[in-house]
Enzyme design. Sequence first.
Site, PDB file in Angstrom:
ATOM      1  N   ARG A  44     -25.389  -5.221  68.098  1.00 17.05           N
ATOM      2  CA  ARG A  44     -24.033  -5.537  67.615  1.00 17.05           C
ATOM      3  C   ARG A  44     -23.253  -4.254  67.322  1.00 17.05           C
ATOM      4  O   ARG A  44     -22.043  -4.181  67.568  1.00 17.05           O
ATOM      5  CB  ARG A  44     -24.109  -6.424  66.357  1.00 17.05           C
ATOM      6  CG  ARG A  44     -24.501  -7.867  66.702  1.00 17.05           C
ATOM      7  CD  ARG A  44     -25.016  -8.639  65.511  1.00 17.05           C
ATOM      8  NE  ARG A  44     -24.055  -8.845  64.467  1.00 17.05           N
ATOM      9  CZ  ARG A  44     -24.381  -9.193  63.218  1.00 17.05           C
ATOM     10  NH1 ARG A  44     -25.652  -9.335  62.864  1.00 17.05           N
ATOM     11  NH2 ARG A  44     -23.445  -9.386  62.327  1.00 17.05           N
ATOM     12  N   ARG A  93     -29.073  -9.623  53.878  1.00 13.78           N
ATOM     13  CA  ARG A  93     -28.104 -10.612  53.388  1.00 13.78           C
ATOM     14  C   ARG A  93     -28.499 -12.055  53.673  1.00 13.78           C
ATOM     15  O   ARG A  93     -29.180 -12.352  54.646  1.00 13.78           O
ATOM     16  CB  ARG A  93     -26.694 -10.290  53.877  1.00 13.78           C
ATOM     17  CG  ARG A  93     -26.479 -10.366  55.349  1.00 13.78           C
ATOM     18  CD  ARG A  93     -25.087  -9.835  55.676  1.00 13.78           C
ATOM     19  NE  ARG A  93     -24.772 -10.065  57.081  1.00 13.78           N
ATOM     20  CZ  ARG A  93     -23.654  -9.693  57.662  1.00 13.78           C
ATOM     21  NH1 ARG A  93     -22.729  -9.048  56.983  1.00 13.78           N
ATOM     22  NH2 ARG A  93     -23.459  -9.942  58.939  1.00 13.78           N
ATOM     23  N   ARG A 135     -11.635  -8.374  68.613  1.00  9.30           N
ATOM     24  CA  ARG A 135     -12.788  -7.491  68.799  1.00  9.30           C
ATOM     25  C   ARG A 135     -12.687  -6.703  70.096  1.00  9.30           C
ATOM     26  O   ARG A 135     -13.572  -5.907  70.400  1.00  9.30           O
ATOM     27  CB  ARG A 135     -14.059  -8.332  68.849  1.00  9.30           C
ATOM     28  CG  ARG A 135     -14.848  -8.367  67.529  1.00  9.30           C
ATOM     29  CD  ARG A 135     -16.040  -9.245  67.754  1.00  9.30           C
ATOM     30  NE  ARG A 135     -17.141  -9.003  66.871  1.00  9.30           N
ATOM     31  CZ  ARG A 135     -17.362  -9.671  65.743  1.00  9.30           C
ATOM     32  NH1 ARG A 135     -16.510 -10.569  65.324  1.00  9.30           N
ATOM     33  NH2 ARG A 135     -18.442  -9.434  65.042  1.00  9.30           N
ATOM     34  N   LYS A 183     -16.457  -7.239  55.600  1.00 11.46           N
ATOM     35  CA  LYS A 183     -15.215  -7.952  55.951  1.00 11.46           C
ATOM     36  C   LYS A 183     -15.215  -9.363  55.348  1.00 11.46           C
ATOM     37  O   LYS A 183     -14.244  -9.796  54.762  1.00 11.46           O
ATOM     38  CB  LYS A 183     -15.050  -8.071  57.484  1.00 11.46           C
ATOM     39  CG  LYS A 183     -14.981  -6.748  58.220  1.00 11.46           C
ATOM     40  CD  LYS A 183     -14.686  -6.953  59.698  1.00 11.46           C
ATOM     41  CE  LYS A 183     -15.753  -7.720  60.460  1.00 11.46           C
ATOM     42  NZ  LYS A 183     -17.051  -7.037  60.574  1.00 11.46           N
TER      43      LYS A 183
END
Length: 213
Positions: free
Chosen positions: A172, A127, A88, A13
């Site tokens: 998550r 990442r 969310r 995203k």
Amino acid sequence: MNLLLLGPPGAGKGTQAQRLMARFDIPQLSTGEMLRSAVADGTDLGKEAKAIMEAGKLVPDELMIQLISERIGRGDCAKGFILDGFPRTTLQAEALDVMLNERGLNLDKVISILVDEDALIERIAGRFSCANCGAGYHDTFKLPKTKGKCDECGATKFERRKDDNRETVIARLKTYHEQTLPIVPYYKADGRLVEVDGMAGIDVVCDTILDLF
Ligand code: AMP
């Protein structure tokens, strides 16, 4: 142009939001980034959010709704914005429609990035980003062209998110399934949702998204 990017953590995203931001000249509104800077600044919001984020859970809806409502009202959103990480929960999605409605706005597109969840842990765990300009990199998929030097700004300091570790990523993803996935039918019902294959390379995903316009 008001856009919303939906997808699990690691779907890309943020990466796609950066591309769309450059293409349409509208800001990326990342609630995760806003919270991380609140944590770094030690604000009341940051103090409340820190442990929640490290546990892979969600910051309370009222706080997030207030945060995004204030952000959307700023001048740089006059031409539009790209929402990344908000809403969310169904409550946030409903509150977003109300706040947009009150301003005579609506979401032009809700882009759902579909990914194979088995790939997500590797994607996230690798990442890192430039500590100066925030440009995103990955140990396997996107190293800086010159080792140790940011392609965008030349800085040599990089950072990794505290919640990008295996244990928190699993939490998550669980949170995503339980609380965020239920908003998909909300957007599907009125035809605003478009689904995009997020397993292709970054450029291909970006082209697929741009072809929607
Ligand atoms: P992200 O950078 O979007 O992955 O967000 C990082 C973390 O910030 C999430 O795991 C949540 O703890 C928190 N967060 C970000 N956006 C929201 C939101 N809209 N509602 C609740 N918590 C959020």
